[in-house]
Design a protein around this motif. Structure first.
Motif, PDB file in Angstrom:
ATOM      1  N   SER A  31      17.610 -31.678  53.526  1.00  0.00           N
ATOM      2  CA  SER A  31      18.988 -31.537  53.987  1.00  0.00           C
ATOM      3  C   SER A  31      19.648 -30.310  53.365  1.00  0.00           C
ATOM      4  O   SER A  31      20.447 -29.618  54.012  1.00  0.00           O
ATOM      5  CB  SER A  31      19.790 -32.796  53.652  1.00  0.00           C
ATOM      6  N   GLN A  32      19.309 -30.021  52.109  1.00  0.00           N
ATOM      7  CA  GLN A  32      19.880 -28.855  51.447  1.00  0.00           C
ATOM      8  C   GLN A  32      19.315 -27.559  52.032  1.00  0.00           C
ATOM      9  O   GLN A  32      20.055 -26.600  52.259  1.00  0.00           O
ATOM     10  CB  GLN A  32      19.627 -28.929  49.941  1.00  0.00           C
ATOM     11  N   ASP A  34      18.327 -27.205  55.040  1.00  0.00           N
ATOM     12  CA  ASP A  34      18.951 -27.053  56.356  1.00  0.00           C
ATOM     13  C   ASP A  34      20.322 -26.407  56.241  1.00  0.00           C
ATOM     14  O   ASP A  34      20.687 -25.553  57.067  1.00  0.00           O
ATOM     15  CB  ASP A  34      19.067 -28.417  57.044  1.00  0.00           C
ATOM     16  N   ARG A  35      21.088 -26.800  55.226  1.00  0.00           N
ATOM     17  CA  ARG A  35      22.416 -26.188  55.044  1.00  0.00           C
ATOM     18  C   ARG A  35      22.291 -24.716  54.682  1.00  0.00           C
ATOM     19  O   ARG A  35      23.080 -23.879  55.146  1.00  0.00           O
ATOM     20  CB  ARG A  35      23.207 -26.952  53.975  1.00  0.00           C
ATOM     21  N   THR A  38      21.465 -22.808  57.848  1.00  0.00           N
ATOM     22  CA  THR A  38      22.631 -22.688  58.724  1.00  0.00           C
ATOM     23  C   THR A  38      23.527 -21.541  58.283  1.00  0.00           C
ATOM     24  O   THR A  38      24.016 -20.747  59.104  1.00  0.00           O
ATOM     25  CB  THR A  38      23.420 -24.014  58.733  1.00  0.00           C
ATOM     26  N   GLY A  39      23.738 -21.441  56.977  1.00  0.00           N
ATOM     27  CA  GLY A  39      24.542 -20.331  56.467  1.00  0.00           C
ATOM     28  C   GLY A  39      23.884 -18.986  56.713  1.00  0.00           C
ATOM     29  O   GLY A  39      24.535 -18.027  57.149  1.00  0.00           O
ATOM     30  N   MET A 307      28.678 -20.389  52.292  1.00  0.00           N
ATOM     31  CA  MET A 307      28.037 -21.582  51.732  1.00  0.00           C
ATOM     32  C   MET A 307      27.900 -21.427  50.227  1.00  0.00           C
ATOM     33  O   MET A 307      27.905 -20.318  49.686  1.00  0.00           O
ATOM     34  CB  MET A 307      26.653 -21.810  52.333  1.00  0.00           C
ATOM     35  N   GLU A 309      25.399 -23.788  47.507  1.00  0.00           N
ATOM     36  CA  GLU A 309      24.520 -24.927  47.267  1.00  0.00           C
ATOM     37  C   GLU A 309      23.901 -24.815  45.874  1.00  0.00           C
ATOM     38  O   GLU A 309      23.131 -23.880  45.619  1.00  0.00           O
ATOM     39  CB  GLU A 309      23.395 -24.990  48.313  1.00  0.00           C
ATOM     40  N   THR A 329      30.669 -21.410  58.579  1.00  0.00           N
ATOM     41  CA  THR A 329      30.147 -22.460  59.439  1.00  0.00           C
ATOM     42  C   THR A 329      30.805 -23.782  59.098  1.00  0.00           C
ATOM     43  O   THR A 329      31.074 -24.072  57.939  1.00  0.00           O
ATOM     44  CB  THR A 329      28.618 -22.594  59.266  1.00  0.00           C
ATOM     45  N   GLY A 331      31.526 -27.316  57.862  1.00  0.00           N
ATOM     46  CA  GLY A 331      30.811 -28.163  56.921  1.00  0.00           C
ATOM     47  C   GLY A 331      30.090 -27.424  55.841  1.00  0.00           C
ATOM     48  O   GLY A 331      29.333 -28.005  55.070  1.00  0.00           O
ATOM     49  N   SER A 332      30.271 -26.102  55.766  1.00  0.00           N
ATOM     50  CA  SER A 332      29.569 -25.315  54.759  1.00  0.00           C
ATOM     51  C   SER A 332      30.317 -25.386  53.441  1.00  0.00           C
ATOM     52  O   SER A 332      31.334 -26.053  53.307  1.00  0.00           O
ATOM     53  CB  SER A 332      29.466 -23.854  55.197  1.00  0.00           C
ATOM     54  N   LYS A 336      34.071 -26.719  50.350  1.00  0.00           N
ATOM     55  CA  LYS A 336      33.860 -27.416  49.086  1.00  0.00           C
ATOM     56  C   LYS A 336      34.340 -26.622  47.888  1.00  0.00           C
ATOM     57  O   LYS A 336      34.566 -27.187  46.832  1.00  0.00           O
ATOM     58  CB  LYS A 336      32.370 -27.724  48.923  1.00  0.00           C
TER      59      LYS A 336
END
Length: 337
Positions: A31-32, A34-35, A38-39, A307, A309, A329, A331-332, A336
């Motif tokens: 999942s990480q 994938d994020r 996406t960025g 992003m 992470e 993007t 949800g990036s 946060k």
């Protein structure tokens, strides 16, 4: 982009060149990853759409070019052809060594103009490029052969340039860009908080890697002839450190520094002191010098956090800032930080 920054800059971005983005993509949670992808996809599309003629890259060397026998504060590679990755880093960067186009005319213009401005760059011809440029290329312009003008900053061997001087460097580069015809993309690569084993916060005589790394600092790539295993041993040390349970990512500091960059808060950033940020972000944190040079080249425009992470398995945070709002993007990490 033109409204925010003016001139001929068609794309601008800062990102980490985290070694884990080479041969360790299988270690973090899916999942990480994938994020992250996406960025990267968002900024890759920006670069493709922008069609830059050249990328000016604010980067640091990792003793592949400059050593303790000659360690400039700032340097520029003027050649029409660069090379990379080095034979010792091909395996973990997962790219084959080959020529990388430069832009000699623009590089010489930057060099001459900055000398006139009182910023005395050390000059090299062909650069040896490793993850400082090739990790970004791998994810952001993998299918494009864009010429590179690399501008290097010493981030490892004190005394280091100040953050104020790094900002002045970027601003001086911008003055050259503004009178040039090329469509220019700007990149800063490095940081955020991380504790890379290429430099050490301790001097433990029981650590067998320390003396080998000291020889690398002194002799650079010549060391590989006597110690060919060192490159992969450094990667192995990173894996051991990431699995040790040590706190090797300062998430709070990472988010704070990215927020300052995104706001264009030059007053706070140029006051940063290396001793302070080394305590907070490790010996790799001074690579944020290049991001402050990018800020100077962007006339202190606000950016967009695409992003962030914190990747425990890579003992570092992966951050990406773009100076184009549409690169963010949903949800990036922008939501946060």
């Amino acid at each position: 982009m033109a409204d925010a920054a003016g001139g001929r800059i068609v794309a601008a971005f800062g990102l980490t060149h985290t070694p884990g983005l080479g041969d360790q993509m299988d270690r973090p949670p899916r999942s990480q990853i994938d994020r992250l992808m996406t960025g990267f996809d968002a900024v890759r599309k920006q670069i493709v759409d922008a069609k830059p003629d050249v990328i000016i890259a604010f980067v640091n060397d990792h003793f592949d070019m400059y050593t303790l026998h000659g360690m400039p504060g700032f340097a520029i590679a003027l050649g029409s052809t660069h090379w990379g990755p080095t034979p010792e880093t091909e395996n973990w960067i997962q790219m084959k060594r080959g020529p990388i186009p430069g832009h000699a005319e623009l590089a010489h213009d930057i060099y001459g103009s900055l000398m006139q401005d009182g910023i005395e760059l050390f000059r090299s011809e062909s650069a040896e490029l490793v993850h400082n440029v090739l990790i970004p290329k791998k994810y952001l312009w993998p299918d494009l052969d864009i010429p590179i003008v690399p501008i290097f900053t010493n981030c490892f061997i004190p005394p280091l340039p100040t953050f104020r001087r790094a900002h002045e460097l970027g601003a001086a580069v911008r003055r050259v860009i503004d009178r040039r015809p090329e469509r220019v993309a700007l990149m800063a690569s490095g940081g955020i908080s991380h504790w890379p084993p290429i430099v050490f916060d301790h001097d433990d005589p029981a650590d067998p890697l320390i003396e080998r790394v000291r020889q690398f600092h002194l002799h650079g790539r010549e060391v590989w002839k006597k110690d060919p295993a060192l490159a992969m041993d450094l990667i192995q040390r990173e894996k051991e450190m990431s699995a040790s349970g040590q706190q090797l990512i300062n998430v709070e500091w990472d988010k704070e520094i990215l927020a300052l960059l995104a706001r264009g808060d030059v007053a706070s950033l140029v006051k940063l002191e290396h001793e302070q940020i080394r305590a907070l972000g490790g010996p790799g944190a001074s690579e944020m010098l290049m991001w402050v040079s990018l800020m100077g080249a962007m006339n202190d425009a606000a950016g967009q956090i695409v992003m962030y992470e914190p990747v425990t398995e890579w003992m570092g945070g992966v951050g990406l800032i773009s100076y184009r709002a549409s690169a963010a993007t949903p949800g990036s990490g922008a939501a946060k930080v």
